[in-house]
Design a protein around this motif. Structure first.
Motif, PDB file in Angstrom:
ATOM      1  N   ALA A  23       4.039 -14.558  13.337  1.00  0.00           N
ATOM      2  CA  ALA A  23       2.944 -13.598  13.181  1.00  0.00           C
ATOM      3  C   ALA A  23       1.604 -14.325  13.031  1.00  0.00           C
ATOM      4  O   ALA A  23       0.614 -13.950  13.682  1.00  0.00           O
ATOM      5  CB  ALA A  23       3.199 -12.692  11.980  1.00  0.00           C
ATOM      6  N   TRP A  24       1.558 -15.365  12.189  1.00  0.00           N
ATOM      7  CA  TRP A  24       0.318 -16.113  12.018  1.00  0.00           C
ATOM      8  C   TRP A  24      -0.056 -16.849  13.302  1.00  0.00           C
ATOM      9  O   TRP A  24      -1.226 -16.894  13.691  1.00  0.00           O
ATOM     10  CB  TRP A  24       0.415 -17.105  10.859  1.00  0.00           C
ATOM     11  CG  TRP A  24       0.140 -16.484   9.541  1.00  0.00           C
ATOM     12  CD1 TRP A  24       1.018 -16.306   8.515  1.00  0.00           C
ATOM     13  CD2 TRP A  24      -1.104 -15.950   9.075  1.00  0.00           C
ATOM     14  NE1 TRP A  24       0.411 -15.685   7.455  1.00  0.00           N
ATOM     15  CE2 TRP A  24      -0.894 -15.463   7.772  1.00  0.00           C
ATOM     16  CE3 TRP A  24      -2.363 -15.824   9.639  1.00  0.00           C
ATOM     17  CZ2 TRP A  24      -1.902 -14.867   7.023  1.00  0.00           C
ATOM     18  CZ3 TRP A  24      -3.375 -15.225   8.888  1.00  0.00           C
ATOM     19  CH2 TRP A  24      -3.145 -14.766   7.605  1.00  0.00           C
ATOM     20  N   THR A  25       0.936 -17.421  13.976  1.00  0.00           N
ATOM     21  CA  THR A  25       0.663 -18.122  15.231  1.00  0.00           C
ATOM     22  C   THR A  25       0.163 -17.142  16.296  1.00  0.00           C
ATOM     23  O   THR A  25      -0.807 -17.421  17.003  1.00  0.00           O
ATOM     24  CB  THR A  25       1.930 -18.845  15.734  1.00  0.00           C
ATOM     25  OG1 THR A  25       2.389 -19.727  14.702  1.00  0.00           O
ATOM     26  CG2 THR A  25       1.665 -19.632  16.992  1.00  0.00           C
ATOM     27  N   GLY A  26       0.817 -15.997  16.395  1.00  0.00           N
ATOM     28  CA  GLY A  26       0.391 -14.979  17.354  1.00  0.00           C
ATOM     29  C   GLY A  26      -0.985 -14.429  17.034  1.00  0.00           C
ATOM     30  O   GLY A  26      -1.801 -14.196  17.940  1.00  0.00           O
ATOM     31  N   ALA A  27      -1.254 -14.223  15.753  1.00  0.00           N
ATOM     32  CA  ALA A  27      -2.569 -13.723  15.361  1.00  0.00           C
ATOM     33  C   ALA A  27      -3.658 -14.725  15.728  1.00  0.00           C
ATOM     34  O   ALA A  27      -4.721 -14.343  16.228  1.00  0.00           O
ATOM     35  CB  ALA A  27      -2.605 -13.433  13.864  1.00  0.00           C
ATOM     36  N   GLN A  28      -3.395 -16.000  15.499  1.00  0.00           N
ATOM     37  CA  GLN A  28      -4.392 -17.013  15.837  1.00  0.00           C
ATOM     38  C   GLN A  28      -4.557 -17.140  17.346  1.00  0.00           C
ATOM     39  O   GLN A  28      -5.658 -17.338  17.843  1.00  0.00           O
ATOM     40  CB  GLN A  28      -4.009 -18.366  15.238  1.00  0.00           C
ATOM     41  CG  GLN A  28      -5.047 -19.434  15.440  1.00  0.00           C
ATOM     42  CD  GLN A  28      -6.383 -19.090  14.793  1.00  0.00           C
ATOM     43  OE1 GLN A  28      -6.440 -18.580  13.695  1.00  0.00           O
ATOM     44  NE2 GLN A  28      -7.464 -19.383  15.487  1.00  0.00           N
ATOM     45  N   ALA A  29      -3.457 -17.002  18.083  1.00  0.00           N
ATOM     46  CA  ALA A  29      -3.521 -17.170  19.537  1.00  0.00           C
ATOM     47  C   ALA A  29      -4.129 -15.963  20.237  1.00  0.00           C
ATOM     48  O   ALA A  29      -4.905 -16.118  21.188  1.00  0.00           O
ATOM     49  CB  ALA A  29      -2.123 -17.438  20.087  1.00  0.00           C
ATOM     50  N   PHE A  30      -3.779 -14.754  19.787  1.00  0.00           N
ATOM     51  CA  PHE A  30      -4.174 -13.554  20.522  1.00  0.00           C
ATOM     52  C   PHE A  30      -5.216 -12.696  19.806  1.00  0.00           C
ATOM     53  O   PHE A  30      -5.756 -11.777  20.410  1.00  0.00           O
ATOM     54  CB  PHE A  30      -2.947 -12.701  20.833  1.00  0.00           C
ATOM     55  CG  PHE A  30      -1.935 -13.434  21.660  1.00  0.00           C
ATOM     56  CD1 PHE A  30      -2.202 -13.761  22.978  1.00  0.00           C
ATOM     57  CD2 PHE A  30      -0.730 -13.819  21.109  1.00  0.00           C
ATOM     58  CE1 PHE A  30      -1.274 -14.448  23.740  1.00  0.00           C
ATOM     59  CE2 PHE A  30       0.211 -14.507  21.860  1.00  0.00           C
ATOM     60  CZ  PHE A  30      -0.065 -14.826  23.182  1.00  0.00           C
ATOM     61  N   ALA A  31      -5.446 -12.951  18.546  1.00  0.00           N
ATOM     62  CA  ALA A  31      -6.422 -12.151  17.801  1.00  0.00           C
ATOM     63  C   ALA A  31      -7.303 -13.070  16.953  1.00  0.00           C
ATOM     64  O   ALA A  31      -7.562 -12.802  15.782  1.00  0.00           O
ATOM     65  CB  ALA A  31      -5.706 -11.132  16.928  1.00  0.00           C
ATOM     66  N   SER A  32      -7.765 -14.144  17.571  1.00  0.00           N
ATOM     67  CA  SER A  32      -8.565 -15.106  16.803  1.00  0.00           C
ATOM     68  C   SER A  32      -9.876 -14.496  16.316  1.00  0.00           C
ATOM     69  O   SER A  32     -10.381 -14.878  15.257  1.00  0.00           O
ATOM     70  CB  SER A  32      -8.811 -16.372  17.620  1.00  0.00           C
ATOM     71  OG  SER A  32      -9.488 -16.043  18.816  1.00  0.00           O
ATOM     72  N   ASN A  33     -10.415 -13.547  17.063  1.00  0.00           N
ATOM     73  CA  ASN A  33     -11.642 -12.871  16.601  1.00  0.00           C
ATOM     74  C   ASN A  33     -11.377 -12.101  15.318  1.00  0.00           C
ATOM     75  O   ASN A  33     -12.218 -12.068  14.413  1.00  0.00           O
ATOM     76  CB  ASN A  33     -12.172 -11.929  17.681  1.00  0.00           C
ATOM     77  CG  ASN A  33     -12.693 -12.685  18.876  1.00  0.00           C
ATOM     78  OD1 ASN A  33     -13.085 -13.846  18.762  1.00  0.00           O
ATOM     79  ND2 ASN A  33     -12.690 -12.039  20.032  1.00  0.00           N
ATOM     80  N   LEU A  38     -12.084 -12.134   9.201  1.00  0.00           N
ATOM     81  CA  LEU A  38     -11.646 -12.135   7.801  1.00  0.00           C
ATOM     82  C   LEU A  38     -12.482 -13.067   6.951  1.00  0.00           C
ATOM     83  O   LEU A  38     -12.528 -12.934   5.735  1.00  0.00           O
ATOM     84  CB  LEU A  38     -10.167 -12.548   7.704  1.00  0.00           C
ATOM     85  CG  LEU A  38      -9.157 -11.590   8.323  1.00  0.00           C
ATOM     86  CD1 LEU A  38      -7.761 -12.198   8.254  1.00  0.00           C
ATOM     87  CD2 LEU A  38      -9.182 -10.253   7.621  1.00  0.00           C
ATOM     88  N   GLY A  39     -13.135 -14.026   7.584  1.00  0.00           N
ATOM     89  CA  GLY A  39     -13.963 -14.969   6.859  1.00  0.00           C
ATOM     90  C   GLY A  39     -13.155 -16.176   6.439  1.00  0.00           C
ATOM     91  O   GLY A  39     -11.963 -16.296   6.684  1.00  0.00           O
TER      92      GLY A  39
END
Length: 181
Positions: A23-33, A38-39
């Motif tokens: 989930a964290w890897t996917g969030a960073q890869a596909f939802a980095s914005n 989040l800051g």
């Protein structure tokens, strides 16, 4: 003798952790914005949230594993134990371990070393990311994530090997069971 649900617990913890990491890897890869929005919060903020999610997902995984065992008797620990006993009876005598407790100790030591090595790897990353200077953290972004993955695997493997050696060494000194190595 009935086996406890240790394998199911480890499988559930591993599944929960895999989901969190993905989930964290996917969030960073596909939802980095979204991650950027989040800051820059402390690891001490994300850590407890991730740990709570890991616990929740592990509990759900455990329930699903035990539920699957109820629906399929071949997955049940009692069936596994009966199959193991049957294999032990049909196996050639020279292949049967002299002491079943020794084999169980080896399995527990290997599992403990893997989990301990993983804990050391995660703790190392948390310490590095929590206490590293901001300039160093800015430099991380330009480095390939594959390098960090490789470094994590090397640290995990090395610490697991050291822990396994420590478990076996301390157990060998405290036990009268001969070591097979």
């Amino acid at each position: 003798m009935k086996r406890t649900y240790e394998k199911e617990l480890v499988a559930a913890l591993s599944a929960g952790l895999a989901i969190i990491v993905l989930a964290w890897t996917g969030a960073q890869a596909f939802a980095s914005n979204w991650i950027d929005s989040l800051g820059v919060l402390s690891v001490w903020f994300y850590g407890p949230i991730s740990a709570a999610a890991w616990g929740l997902l592990s509990a759900i995984s455990y329930v699903l594993i035990v539920r699957a065992q109820r629906h399929n008797p071949a997955l049940c620990p009692e069936h596994e134990e009966a199959t193991r006993e049957l294999r032990r009876k049909t196996c050639e005598l020279r292949k049967v371990p002299q002491c079943i407790e020794f084999v169980d100790q080896l399995e527990r030591d290997k599992l403990g070393a893997l989990m301990g090595g993983f804990a050391i790897t995660i703790a190392t990353w948390l310490a590095l990311l929590s206490f590293a200077p901001h300039d160093w953290l800015d430099g991380i972004v330009s480095t390939s994530p594959w390098l960090y993955s490789l470094a994590s695997m090397v640290v995990w493997w090395g610490s697991a090997e050291l822990m396994y050696w420590g478990f076996r060494h301390s157990r060998h000194q405290a036990s009268s069971i001969p070591d097979a190595h």
